[in-house]
Scaffold this motif. Structure first.
Motif, PDB file in Angstrom:
ATOM      1  N   GLY A 118     -11.551  -5.587 -25.602  1.00  0.00           N
ATOM      2  CA  GLY A 118     -10.495  -4.451 -25.449  1.00  0.00           C
ATOM      3  C   GLY A 118     -10.812  -3.565 -24.361  1.00  0.00           C
ATOM      4  N   ALA A 119     -12.124  -3.149 -24.319  1.00  0.00           N
ATOM      5  CA  ALA A 119     -12.735  -2.262 -23.299  1.00  0.00           C
ATOM      6  C   ALA A 119     -12.292  -2.772 -22.021  1.00  0.00           C
ATOM      7  N   ARG A 156     -16.706   0.784 -25.709  1.00  0.00           N
ATOM      8  CA  ARG A 156     -18.059   1.365 -25.496  1.00  0.00           C
ATOM      9  C   ARG A 156     -18.539   1.007 -24.184  1.00  0.00           C
ATOM     10  N   ASP A 176      -2.642   1.374 -25.923  1.00  0.00           N
ATOM     11  CA  ASP A 176      -3.607   0.637 -26.210  1.00  0.00           C
ATOM     12  C   ASP A 176      -3.317   0.361 -27.440  1.00  0.00           C
ATOM     13  N   GLN A 182      -6.112  -2.454 -31.375  1.00  0.00           N
ATOM     14  CA  GLN A 182      -6.062  -2.555 -32.831  1.00  0.00           C
ATOM     15  C   GLN A 182      -4.694  -2.825 -33.591  1.00  0.00           C
ATOM     16  N   LYS A 225      -8.361  -8.234 -29.978  1.00  0.00           N
ATOM     17  CA  LYS A 225      -8.572  -8.353 -31.305  1.00  0.00           C
ATOM     18  C   LYS A 225      -7.513  -9.537 -31.835  1.00  0.00           C
TER      19      LYS A 225
END
Ligand SMILES: Cc1ncc(COP(=O)(O)O)c(CNCCCC(=O)O)c1O
Length: 442
Positions: free
Chosen positions: A125-126, A155, A258, A261, A287
């Motif tokens: 995802g990042a 992160r 985004d 999630q 995800k």
């Protein structure tokens, strides 16, 4: 489902085998890698995870909103098993393969908006969010990126900077990336003047900050989660997202949703933006995309994505063939088992039960969410003061009783529920019963 769909406790949680493995983990893995529940999983499926001691726990976490279609979902397993025996990697930029293109064609078709789109695949995802910002900056020639209070985006250096909460994500890892600016989010439960005018006021404040402190023509992208995930399952007040999207359109700013999630049926729509008819310029997904195989995607307007020069985007593993086959299995499963409807059904079951608990237990300050992305926020009774200690106590009891639940929230006071969309209803009900018992014993 190969694994019996039952809760079964044969030892304390964690059991002796998990405790042995935990000691080894602590000797081999840095403490910075946390552990929500130290049971070492040996198999999982449907709404159940089974641990090394033979315990079967009810799964309300889905590996943090990943196994929407269930762990080891049949269509995923079948596709991956065939693929892994054919070839495991070629690097799509070296010698491409059809499954990558098929995934991109499907995402171009299924994501919100009927405009011409392009998709490329990455691993997390990042990485998807990083690349969305790269494309937006390239296409607009601008640098500033605007994010929101309580936002979470990853992160890596840039996505850590985009993320709001300091501990544990940012503390000690600076200096952060430049040209990132934060504005208010329409958080109905905590908006100072109350939920009724939250969207209008929050949007006005955000837009004022962008225009007066940053300059709208300096902004490359706005990055926002349609429902803030790690920040506490905050559903922005109705109207907020469309207003921000409208402002971006009016000012040539790339609107990045985004949906790492919220995507893939989790919220009762295939993508959460659909709930208010918002069409993002770029959408990042991960995800739930591949049932647990590492895959993420950047899907955006062709006129933005195609501006990047050849070779400007890429990475060794992006769109690994196993992950692409898994993604195709996920999309088949969502369609054939109508998991969008299943997610809505889960919400229809959970929300009333949680509302009834809120009536009974005044430590529950708010119940919120959509589809199978539901949360409760715990507060000191009669106040809105966050009560993270109460969350910790409830989680401890749930885990001991064989219900895997996760927490979230800027203040650490949110219990979030992310069951696999294929969870049998009897396990959903049993899990809610365990939760209610934990509150009754507080
Ligand atoms: C909206 C949103 N964008 C981006 C990300 C980042 O996705 P990666 O696949 O973890 O990089 C997430 C990941 N959320 C779970 C983080 C778990 C943890 O690291 O503690 C997200 O929710």
């Amino acid at each position: 489902m190969s694994i019996p769909q039952e809760r079964r406790l044969v030892t304390a949680i964690p059991g002796p085998r998990s405790q042995e493995l935990l000691a080894r983990k602590q000797a081999a893995v840095p403490g910075g890698i946390g552990t929500t529940l130290p049971v070492f999983v040996t198999r999982a499926g449907g709404g159940v995870v089974e641990d090394a001691d033979g315990n079967r726990l009810i799964d309300f976490g889905s590996g943090i909103a990943v196994t929407n279609v269930g762990n080891a979902a049949p269509r995923v397993v079948e596709r991956v098993q065939k693929q892994v025996a054919d070839f495991t990697h070629t690097c799509f930029m070296v010698t491409p393969y059809e499954s990558y293109v098929q995934v991109c064609e499907k995402l171009n078709e299924l994501t919100p908006g009927d405009h011409d789109k392009r998709t490329f695949l990455v691993n997390s995802g990042a990485e998807a969010v990083e690349n969305a910002v790269k494309v937006a900056r390239y296409a607009t020639g601008r640098q500033a990126v605007v994010v929101f209070d309580h936002g979470y985006h990853g992160r890596t250096l840039l996505t850590m900077t985009l993320t709001a909460k300091n501990m544990p994500y940012k503390q000690g890892f600076g200096p952060y990336a430049p040209e990132v600016y934060r504005v208010p989010l329409a958080y109905p439960f905590r908006w100072p003047t109350g939920p009724e005018n939250c969207a209008e006021e929050a949007a006005a404040q955000a837009i004022d900050m962008i225009t007066k402190q940053i300059g709208a023509t300096n902004v490359a992208a706005v990055v926002i989660e349609p429902i803030a995930g790690e920040g506490g399952f905050i559903e922005p007040a109705k109207g907020f997202l469309p207003r921000i999207a409208e402002f971006c359109r009016e000012n040539g700013i790339v609107f990045v949703a985004d949906e790492v999630q919220t995507g893939f049926a989790r919220t009762g729509d295939l993508f959460a933006c659909e709930h208010e008819g918002v069409v993002p310029d770029i959408i990042t997904t991960a995800k739930g995309i591949a049932g647990g195989l590492p895959l993420a995607a950047v899907t955006g307007r062709a006129e933005l994505m195609d501006q990047v020069h050849p070779g400007g985007l890429g990475g060794t593993y992006g769109g690994n063939p196993l992950a692409c086959e898994a993604a195709l299995g996920v999309l088949e499963t969502i369609a054939e088992e109508d998991l969008v409807a299943r997610a809505r059904r889960i919400g229809e079951i959970m929300l009333p039960r949680l509302e009834a608990m809120r009536e009974r237990f005044d430590v529950i300050g708010d119940v919120r969410g959509r589809g199978a992305m539901i949360a409760i926020e715990l507060v000191r009774p009669g106040t809105k003061e966050p009560d993270p200690a109460a969350v910790a106590e409830v989680v401890k009891r749930c885990h001991a009783d064989g219900l895997l639940v996760l927490t979230a929230g800027t203040y650490g006071n949110v219990l979030r529920f992310l069951p696999p969309l294929v969870i049998p209803e009897h396990l959903l009900e049993e899990g809610l019963g365990i939760l209610e018992k934990a509150f009754a014993e507080l």
